[in-house]
Design an enzyme around this catalytic site. Structure first.
Site, PDB file in Angstrom:
ATOM      1  N   GLU A  95     -22.999 -33.390  43.232  1.00  0.00           N
ATOM      2  CA  GLU A  95     -23.764 -32.205  42.853  1.00  0.00           C
ATOM      3  C   GLU A  95     -23.605 -31.879  41.370  1.00  0.00           C
ATOM      4  O   GLU A  95     -22.551 -32.125  40.773  1.00  0.00           O
ATOM      5  CB  GLU A  95     -23.306 -31.013  43.694  1.00  0.00           C
ATOM      6  N   CYS A 108     -23.151 -27.870  34.822  1.00  0.00           N
ATOM      7  CA  CYS A 108     -21.865 -28.238  35.412  1.00  0.00           C
ATOM      8  C   CYS A 108     -22.047 -29.577  36.125  1.00  0.00           C
ATOM      9  O   CYS A 108     -22.884 -29.693  37.007  1.00  0.00           O
ATOM     10  CB  CYS A 108     -21.492 -27.121  36.388  1.00  0.00           C
ATOM     11  N   CYS A 115     -12.520 -35.393  45.720  1.00  0.00           N
ATOM     12  CA  CYS A 115     -11.414 -35.129  44.795  1.00  0.00           C
ATOM     13  C   CYS A 115     -10.093 -35.368  45.526  1.00  0.00           C
ATOM     14  O   CYS A 115      -9.951 -35.012  46.696  1.00  0.00           O
ATOM     15  CB  CYS A 115     -11.475 -33.690  44.288  1.00  0.00           C
ATOM     16  N   CYS A 119      -6.843 -29.050  46.504  1.00  0.00           N
ATOM     17  CA  CYS A 119      -6.552 -27.621  46.349  1.00  0.00           C
ATOM     18  C   CYS A 119      -7.049 -26.879  47.591  1.00  0.00           C
ATOM     19  O   CYS A 119      -8.159 -27.143  48.078  1.00  0.00           O
ATOM     20  CB  CYS A 119      -7.231 -27.071  45.101  1.00  0.00           C
ATOM     21  N   CYS A 122     -10.644 -24.981  47.719  1.00  0.00           N
ATOM     22  CA  CYS A 122     -11.820 -25.658  47.157  1.00  0.00           C
ATOM     23  C   CYS A 122     -12.440 -26.606  48.164  1.00  0.00           C
ATOM     24  O   CYS A 122     -11.756 -27.452  48.738  1.00  0.00           O
ATOM     25  CB  CYS A 122     -11.375 -26.428  45.915  1.00  0.00           C
ATOM     26  N   SER A 197     -12.490 -29.653  32.545  1.00  0.00           N
ATOM     27  CA  SER A 197     -11.583 -28.739  33.243  1.00  0.00           C
ATOM     28  C   SER A 197     -10.628 -29.539  34.124  1.00  0.00           C
ATOM     29  O   SER A 197     -11.058 -30.381  34.909  1.00  0.00           O
ATOM     30  CB  SER A 197     -12.408 -27.786  34.115  1.00  0.00           C
ATOM     31  N   CYS A 339     -18.440 -22.378  41.852  1.00  0.00           N
ATOM     32  CA  CYS A 339     -17.199 -23.139  41.802  1.00  0.00           C
ATOM     33  C   CYS A 339     -16.576 -23.248  43.178  1.00  0.00           C
ATOM     34  O   CYS A 339     -16.468 -22.265  43.897  1.00  0.00           O
ATOM     35  CB  CYS A 339     -16.179 -22.419  40.935  1.00  0.00           C
TER      36      CYS A 339
HETATM   37  N1  SAH Z   1     -11.089 -30.292  39.204  1.00  0.00           N
HETATM   38  C1  SAH Z   1     -11.244 -29.495  38.062  1.00  0.00           C
HETATM   39  C2  SAH Z   1     -12.673 -29.095  37.795  1.00  0.00           C
HETATM   40  C3  SAH Z   1     -13.527 -28.761  38.988  1.00  0.00           C
HETATM   41  S1  SAH Z   1     -13.096 -27.280  39.858  1.00  0.00           S
HETATM   42  C4  SAH Z   1     -10.350 -28.267  38.139  1.00  0.00           C
HETATM   43  O1  SAH Z   1      -9.810 -27.998  39.217  1.00  0.00           O
HETATM   44  O2  SAH Z   1     -10.176 -27.618  37.121  1.00  0.00           O
HETATM   45  C5  SAH Z   1     -13.691 -26.041  38.733  1.00  0.00           C
HETATM   46  C6  SAH Z   1     -13.067 -24.670  38.907  1.00  0.00           C
HETATM   47  O3  SAH Z   1     -13.435 -24.105  40.163  1.00  0.00           O
HETATM   48  C7  SAH Z   1     -11.542 -24.692  38.889  1.00  0.00           C
HETATM   49  O4  SAH Z   1     -11.056 -23.733  37.991  1.00  0.00           O
HETATM   50  C8  SAH Z   1     -11.177 -24.309  40.313  1.00  0.00           C
HETATM   51  O5  SAH Z   1      -9.939 -23.655  40.340  1.00  0.00           O
HETATM   52  C9  SAH Z   1     -12.331 -23.408  40.682  1.00  0.00           C
HETATM   53  N2  SAH Z   1     -12.534 -23.226  42.114  1.00  0.00           N
HETATM   54  C10 SAH Z   1     -12.357 -24.121  43.092  1.00  0.00           C
HETATM   55  N3  SAH Z   1     -12.643 -23.558  44.294  1.00  0.00           N
HETATM   56  C11 SAH Z   1     -13.015 -22.274  44.067  1.00  0.00           C
HETATM   57  C12 SAH Z   1     -13.464 -21.196  44.905  1.00  0.00           C
HETATM   58  N4  SAH Z   1     -13.599 -21.363  46.195  1.00  0.00           N
HETATM   59  N5  SAH Z   1     -13.749 -20.029  44.310  1.00  0.00           N
HETATM   60  C13 SAH Z   1     -13.663 -19.892  42.971  1.00  0.00           C
HETATM   61  N6  SAH Z   1     -13.292 -20.867  42.135  1.00  0.00           N
HETATM   62  C14 SAH Z   1     -12.952 -22.054  42.678  1.00  0.00           C
HETATM   63 FE1  SF4 Z   2     -10.305 -30.986  42.891  1.00  0.00          FE
HETATM   64 FE2  SF4 Z   2     -10.675 -29.018  41.101  1.00  0.00          FE
HETATM   65 FE3  SF4 Z   2     -11.314 -28.674  43.700  1.00  0.00          FE
HETATM   66 FE4  SF4 Z   2      -8.757 -28.817  42.977  1.00  0.00          FE
HETATM   67  S1  SF4 Z   2     -10.235 -27.232  42.367  1.00  0.00           S
HETATM   68  S2  SF4 Z   2      -9.695 -29.878  44.722  1.00  0.00           S
HETATM   69  S3  SF4 Z   2      -8.848 -30.315  41.333  1.00  0.00           S
HETATM   70  S4  SF4 Z   2     -12.258 -30.099  42.280  1.00  0.00           S
END
Ligand code: SAH
Ligand code: SF4
Length: 368
Positions: A95, A108, A115, A119, A122, A197, A339
């Site tokens: 995406e 973006c 990934c 996390c 996410c 990021s 995000c």
């Molecule tokens: N993997 C990288 C970039 C992609 S995620 C990283 O983790 O930085 C981009 C951003 O989205 C990150 O700051 C992550 O913490 C945030 N993110 C992930 N899941 C989210 C959610 N459910 N709500 C808000 N932000 C989220």
């Molecule tokens: Fe991967 Fe970023 Fe999502 Fe963490 S927040 S699982 S590093 S995409």
């Protein structure tokens, strides 16, 4: 890769210079001409590259290909944000999102299929890692969006690697894409407007600093104690907060701007009053600004979105203590474009759904 199928978008300028010299006996000047045709003028048909001789054009046409972006789907939010689903080589889907902001649009892009970082908050993290994207697969997302933006009469001014994947876990693919995005005869974006990021891969942050790739850095901090950070970001076990912030402190600014510290606010978990105060002490003296991101509940992973007022309280507290803080309210809520909401369904399920949109033309016009 065979002689017949060199993917042009997989070459940085320096690599193109080298390959043209080695395999075709051409000078650096030819690489410059090619970059200008493809990235500045949006021309990928060698027949139109009039400043190259006919024989050379035929030789290059037999050697280089320019794969088109394959748009599988596009959704447009009521707020103007657009979410794109692109098919990459082998049929996987990734995406990209055009995020509508007050006076600009930010693109973006994804760096991996899934990934590995897992996390807890996410959705991409729930997919696991399938593979990293090639530079061409990254740039094709950009080309596809540039092409489609003509239908909306807009364009993007910034690119962030904040889609699916951990960009620094795909170091070569991503940094080569960044070089082309920021090359004045490539997409010609200012390094201030291209941001990678990371969830905090400390050795890769250091490598990025040493490589002098012209790019801005964002780091997802997301907690103020190792206990909570490890709970939501397994990467913290390997590189805890102290080591991560040390790498941030040493990240050179120079032409690059401040490092952006991202803080996803997970209601009741990492957004207590104590966290707010701890964040101030952690950030003090670092060359950073903070982006507060209220958790997007659409991810459906059991965390809570903080109250609006509380997010403002955090912003004010940080600002009052000399730390620049911005709030990133989620966009495209109706199309799950924000995000942490990016994830693609399984290939089996997808195979049943017909592709809704045609393959796009391959004119990667200069981004604004
Ligand atoms: N993997 C990288 C970039 C992609 S995620 C990283 O983790 O930085 C981009 C951003 O989205 C990150 O700051 C992550 O913490 C945030 N993110 C992930 N899941 C989210 C959610 N459910 N709500 C808000 N932000 C989220
Ligand atoms: Fe991967 Fe970023 Fe999502 Fe963490 S927040 S699982 S590093 S995409």
């Amino acid at each position: 890769m065979t002689e017949l199928s060199r993917d042009f978008y997989n070459y940085s300028y320096d690599e193109l210079v080298e390959t043209l010299q080695k395999d075709f006996g051409l000078t650096k000047f030819r690489a410059t001409q090619l970059f200008e045709w493809v990235y500045r003028k949006g021309v990928t048909d060698f027949d139109l590259m009039t400043n190259l001789g006919r024989e050379l054009r035929e030789q290059l046409a037999a050697s280089f290909v320019f794969p088109k972006a394959r748009m599988h789907d596009r959704q447009v939010s009521v707020d103007g944000t657009r979410k794109y689903l692109f098919e990459v080589d082998g049929g996987d889907l990734v995406e990209a999102v055009m995020i509508k902001q007050v006076s600009r649009m930010t693109l973006c892009v994804s760096s991996q299929v899934g990934c590995a970082m897992a996390c807890a908050f996410c959705r991409t993290g729930t997919m696991g890692l399938k593979r990293s994207l090639s530079t061409s697969e990254i740039l094709r997302q950009v080309n596809g969006v540039i092409e489609d933006a003509k239908n909306f009469g807009d364009s993007f001014s910034n690119i962030v690697f904040m889609g699916m994947g951990e960009p620094l876990h795909n170091f070569d693919g991503v940094t080569r894409a960044v070089r082309n995005l920021t090359n004045p005869i490539g997409y010609a974006l200012s390094p201030r407007k291209v941001t990678v990021s990371t969830s905090g891969l400390v050795p890769q942050i250091r490598k990025l600093a040493e490589s002098k790739v012209p790019v801005s850095l964002a780091v997802s901090l997301n907690a103020t104690t190792d206990e909570v950070r490890t709970q939501v970001m397994p990467v913290n076990k390997r590189w805890p907060i102290k080591e991560l912030l040390e790498a941030v402190r040493q990240f050179p600014d120079g032409p690059r701007k401040k490092v952006t510290m991202e803080y996803v606010m997970l209601g009741g978990l990492n957004d207590t009053q104590d966290d707010m105060k701890r964040l101030v002490s952690l950030m003090r003296g670092l060359p950073v600004k903070v982006n507060l991101i209220p958790y997007n509940d659409n991810a459906g992973l059991g965390f809570k979105t903080p109250a609006r007022e509380w997010v403002f309280t955090w912003q004010k507290h940080l600002n009052d203590h000399g730390i620049q803080a911005f709030i990133r309210w989620s966009k495209g809520a109706d199309i799950a474009a924000a995000c942490g909401q990016l994830a693609t369904e399984s290939r089996q399920k997808r195979a049943a759904a017909p592709s809704r949109l045609p393959v796009l033309g391959n004119e990667p016009q200069a981004a604004v």
